[in-house]
Design an enzyme around this catalytic site. Structure first.
Site, PDB file in Angstrom:
ATOM      1  N   ILE A 155       0.841  -1.479   0.004  1.00 34.41           N
ATOM      2  CA  ILE A 155      -0.148   0.277   0.285  1.00 34.41           C
ATOM      3  C   ILE A 155       0.941   0.997   0.092  1.00 34.41           C
ATOM      4  O   ILE A 155       0.974   2.669  -0.591  1.00 34.41           O
ATOM      5  CB  ILE A 155      -1.233   0.322   0.840  1.00 34.41           C
ATOM      6  CG1 ILE A 155      -1.991  -1.298   1.158  1.00 34.41           C
ATOM      7  CG2 ILE A 155      -1.330   1.102   1.395  1.00 34.41           C
ATOM      8  CD1 ILE A 155      -2.934  -1.525   1.973  1.00 34.41           C
ATOM      9  N   ARG A 236      -3.289   1.691  11.177  1.00 33.05           N
ATOM     10  CA  ARG A 236      -3.592   1.099  12.449  1.00 33.05           C
ATOM     11  C   ARG A 236      -3.442   2.247  13.596  1.00 33.05           C
ATOM     12  O   ARG A 236      -2.440   2.721  13.837  1.00 33.05           O
ATOM     13  CB  ARG A 236      -3.673  -0.105  13.129  1.00 33.05           C
ATOM     14  CG  ARG A 236      -3.458  -1.439  12.077  1.00 33.05           C
ATOM     15  CD  ARG A 236      -4.985  -1.893  12.133  1.00 33.05           C
ATOM     16  NE  ARG A 236      -5.428  -2.759  11.506  1.00 33.05           N
ATOM     17  CZ  ARG A 236      -6.093  -3.261  10.560  1.00 33.05           C
ATOM     18  NH1 ARG A 236      -5.851  -1.847   9.530  1.00 33.05           N
ATOM     19  NH2 ARG A 236      -6.401  -3.832   9.754  1.00 33.05           N
ATOM     20  N   GLU A 265     -12.957   1.205  18.015  1.00 34.90           N
ATOM     21  CA  GLU A 265     -13.382   1.085  16.932  1.00 34.90           C
ATOM     22  C   GLU A 265     -14.530  -0.072  17.709  1.00 34.90           C
ATOM     23  O   GLU A 265     -14.557  -1.688  18.068  1.00 34.90           O
ATOM     24  CB  GLU A 265     -12.495   0.264  15.847  1.00 34.90           C
ATOM     25  CG  GLU A 265     -11.853   1.785  15.118  1.00 34.90           C
ATOM     26  CD  GLU A 265     -10.983   1.058  14.023  1.00 34.90           C
ATOM     27  OE1 GLU A 265     -11.599   0.244  13.162  1.00 34.90           O
ATOM     28  OE2 GLU A 265     -10.467   1.836  13.465  1.00 34.90           O
ATOM     29  N   HIS A 285     -13.147   4.285   9.358  1.00 33.89           N
ATOM     30  CA  HIS A 285     -12.245   2.887   8.879  1.00 33.89           C
ATOM     31  C   HIS A 285     -13.508   2.176   7.354  1.00 33.89           C
ATOM     32  O   HIS A 285     -13.280   1.090   7.590  1.00 33.89           O
ATOM     33  CB  HIS A 285     -12.770   1.566   9.895  1.00 33.89           C
ATOM     34  CG  HIS A 285     -11.646   0.629  10.194  1.00 33.89           C
ATOM     35  ND1 HIS A 285     -10.489   0.074  11.161  1.00 33.89           N
ATOM     36  CD2 HIS A 285     -10.533   0.618   8.404  1.00 33.89           C
ATOM     37  CE1 HIS A 285      -9.756  -0.581  10.526  1.00 33.89           C
ATOM     38  NE2 HIS A 285      -9.140  -0.254   9.086  1.00 33.89           N
TER      39      HIS A 285
END
Length: 323
Positions: A155, A236, A265, A285
């Site tokens: 990523i 994260r 979360e 998220h």
């Protein structure tokens, strides 16, 4: 097999072509979120296969011990929310495709959307319009500024390419091995960690959350950033020392942040300090939450179920459980 899918909040999976892979199985989809172990144990009492959507529901020993029919947990990506040792002891197989060869383009795209939103203050400008006040301040152009990518994985590399397409200078930080790979690829690697944070106009973090990376971004790192710099986290929340980002933003270094991940979360507290700050862009998220990404991911997850049912399980995290 009796398959239960947890936390499909918008009932998305039933709209995807890949769900047809579960034809012949008895499938139950739960569209709410439950934390209570007693309620989950009652809900899943007859479940043979449990499908998880990322880390939305932790699966620990207290729950696993109360699921006598459970034989397989099928999911995708990392699994810090699963007690793998307990699964192994109980004979529960965990299958999780780590998709080493494919980046999450959805997460990379959201990252870049957050970079643009923070640099141009798009949410604040929209709020100003809605209040009847027209423009709200001045943003920043990205061209010729410096993008710092912390983590040189799938990523991170994709986000780096987006920065180059926007005419940004790019630089990389990470482990010694990551820095060596980046340098070998002809990318700029600063001489020190402080230089990386201090010279980056945008820092975007792309690391897995492991014991070695928990709290890897410190208050000193954030304080080294400039008053016009932006810190972005779509990986994260645990990568940042708890509370350090809010403190840094209140102090004005960095000047802004854009985050998709949180220490707790789902985040349902509108009074959360991050949400109260005007210099933060927040999303819930959603890095991997696109129809295209879910089709890709759950095709793998459902293939794992069929492979297990056929007696040839794939992507097994704990092969000892097969014994």
């Amino acid at each position: 097999m009796k398959v239960a899918i947890l936390d499909d909040w918008f009932d998305t999976l039933r709209t995807l072509p890949c769900l047809a892979k579960l034809d012949g199985h008895e499938v139950t989809v739960f569209t709410d979120h439950v934390d209570d172990v007693d309620e989950l144990a009652a809900r899943l009492a007859d479940t043979e296969v449990l499908v998880l959507i990322r880390e939305r529901t932790p699966v620990g020993r207290p729950l696993l011990a109360r699921l006598p029919q459970l034989r397989l947990i099928s999911q995708r990506s990392v699994y810090p929310h699963i007690d793998v040792d307990a699964c192994t002891e109980l004979g529960i197989v965990v299958s999780s495709d780590m998709h080493a060869g494919s980046p999450s383009y959805a997460t990379a795209e959201l990252t870049w959307g957050l970079v643009l939103a923070a640099a141009r203050r798009i949410p604040q400008q929209m709020a100003s319009l809605r209040s009847g006040a027209w423009q709200a301040g001045v943003g920043h152009t990205l061209r010729s500024r410096t993008l710092g990518v912390y983590g040189y994985g799938r990523i991170g590399q994709e986000v780096l390419h987006y920065g180059q397409a926007f005419g940004m200078r790019v630089q990389v930080w990470g482990s010694e091995a990551a820095r060596a790979r980046a340098a070998a690829d002809g990318l700029d690697v600063p001489a020190s960690r402080r230089e990386f944070f201090g010279t980056s106009d945008v820092v975007s973090v792309h690391l897995r959350l492991l014991d070695a990376t928990r709290g890897i971004v410190t208050a000193d790192d954030l304080a080294a950033m400039g008053p016009d710099a932006v810190f972005v986290n779509t990986s994260r929340a645990g990568l940042v020392v708890p509370g350090a980002l809010v403190t840094a933003l209140r102090a004005g270094r960095p000047g802004a942040a854009a985050v998709d991940v949180y220490e707790t979360e789902p985040l349902r507290d509108p009074a959360d300090p991050l949400l109260a700050l005007d210099n933060v862009v927040c999303t819930p998220h959603i890095g991997y939450v696109t129809a295209e990404e879910w089709e890709l991911q759950f095709a793998d997850v459902f293939d794992q179920i069929n492979a297990f049912a056929a007696g040839a399980p794939t992507n097994v995290v704990n092969p000892e459980a097969l014994a």
